[in-house]
Design an enzyme around this catalytic site. Sequence first.
Site, PDB file in Angstrom:
ATOM      1  N   GLY A  69       0.784  -1.219   0.000  1.00 14.90           N
ATOM      2  CA  GLY A  69       0.000   0.000   0.000  1.00 14.90           C
ATOM      3  C   GLY A  69       0.819   1.273   0.000  1.00 14.90           C
ATOM      4  O   GLY A  69       0.478   2.249  -0.677  1.00 14.90           O
ATOM      5  N   HIS A 201      -1.403  -8.083   2.515  1.00 15.30           N
ATOM      6  CA  HIS A 201      -1.479  -8.546   3.899  1.00 15.30           C
ATOM      7  C   HIS A 201      -2.734  -8.059   4.619  1.00 15.30           C
ATOM      8  O   HIS A 201      -2.975  -8.419   5.767  1.00 15.30           O
ATOM      9  CB  HIS A 201      -0.222  -8.155   4.679  1.00 15.30           C
ATOM     10  CG  HIS A 201      -0.127  -6.706   5.049  1.00 15.30           C
ATOM     11  ND1 HIS A 201      -0.291  -6.255   6.337  1.00 15.30           N
ATOM     12  CD2 HIS A 201       0.143  -5.621   4.299  1.00 15.30           C
ATOM     13  CE1 HIS A 201      -0.136  -4.943   6.366  1.00 15.30           C
ATOM     14  NE2 HIS A 201       0.132  -4.535   5.147  1.00 15.30           N
ATOM     15  N   THR A 237      12.914  -6.970 -10.068  1.00 17.36           N
ATOM     16  CA  THR A 237      12.518  -8.362 -10.290  1.00 17.36           C
ATOM     17  C   THR A 237      11.286  -8.681  -9.476  1.00 17.36           C
ATOM     18  O   THR A 237      11.237  -8.445  -8.272  1.00 17.36           O
ATOM     19  CB  THR A 237      13.668  -9.313  -9.899  1.00 17.36           C
ATOM     20  OG1 THR A 237      14.809  -9.019 -10.692  1.00 17.36           O
ATOM     21  CG2 THR A 237      13.249 -10.764 -10.108  1.00 17.36           C
ATOM     22  N   CYS A 324       0.154   2.125  12.011  1.00 17.68           N
ATOM     23  CA  CYS A 324       1.331   2.823  11.483  1.00 17.68           C
ATOM     24  C   CYS A 324       1.760   3.986  12.362  1.00 17.68           C
ATOM     25  O   CYS A 324       2.874   4.480  12.256  1.00 17.68           O
ATOM     26  CB  CYS A 324       1.051   3.312  10.068  1.00 17.68           C
ATOM     27  SG  CYS A 324       0.835   1.974   8.879  1.00 17.68           S
TER      28      CYS A 324
END
Length: 380
Positions: A69, A201, A237, A324
């Site tokens: 996100g 997640h 990658t 957060c």
Amino acid sequence: MIYFDNSATTAIDPQALDTYVKTSQRIYGNPSSLHDLGNQANRLLQQARKQIADQLQVSVDEIYFTSGGTEGDNWALKGTAIAKREFGNHIIISGIEHPAISETAEQLRQLGIEVSILPVDEQGFVEVGALESLIRKETILVSVMAVNNEIGSVQPISELSEILEKYPKIHFHVDAVQAITKIPQEHWLTNRVDFATFSAHKFHGPRGVGFNYWKKGRKLAPLLTGGGQENNQRSSTENLPGIVSMAKALRISFNKKEERPNHVALLKDYLMGALGEYEKVTLFSKKENFAPHILCFALKGIRGEVLVHALEEKQIYISTTSACSSKKKMSSSTLGAMHVAKDLATSAVRISLDESNTMAEVEQFLIIFHQLYKKFSTIN
């Protein structure tokens, strides 16, 4: 253990984990390599992209993989600022955005981008009528989250979309991290939405992987340059095991939602009814126009982290509003934007539910909460 912190992160689904492990062990070629192992990896990568696109009913070339996100939000804002710099230097975000948006906007402000804040009302909904007054000829982006991560208010994306139909050159980005698999898609992915951000997640996928929806025809500058992956838009990658596992987890989460469409809402309603009986409890989350999985409330006079740790001692896990911001001991930015008094805002905590939670867990939580309420009442 009772885990009521699913908006922070969910436990990876066992089937998704099995997919991750098997992909890591068996498909270890680089998708960009020309040999057969690389081709095999690339086929699996494109299959995962198609599975996700099919779930969202969008085109396969409108899905771009990210690390989650935060990167997705940064990409939408910074990528727009770079790609549309010759057309304007003004963006609009709401006053209740996740730090991945608000702090990115602040960084852009320091680089010369002008930022306007779309205000919210006392219930935590953006004021739709204020949007048009903020739009200028230099405006290049509007970014509003679909579901607020702290109180669960479902933002009026459809109404905002109607206004922005008159301004087709302005990018419209939606942070849909807390919305996907939680509320109907028509509430957060309208035809006017140009970009949307998702994180694995949050729906039982692995950490460190996500994807962005990117509408065909819109311009966005890459943040990561180099190898030319993701149609030369996001070099690095690809995290193939994470991507394949994410596609699996998304399908499983959608299926569970279909099988038990009202389960989480029933748990939340029961909690709201019980907690609302306490004199010193203030409920910030409501039922109507709120996501079914988030319940934010405050126990007056008790700081949020105190209640979080008291419940943790009983093996019950919740959070202080946004995970957060919790370790920074910041008060809720959303409640601040709603003009909630600071002493009450610092008492706010968040329960976030999931299909895996049960009514038995809810009842056990309420027993422990009642004990703590009586304990804390003797202190105040």
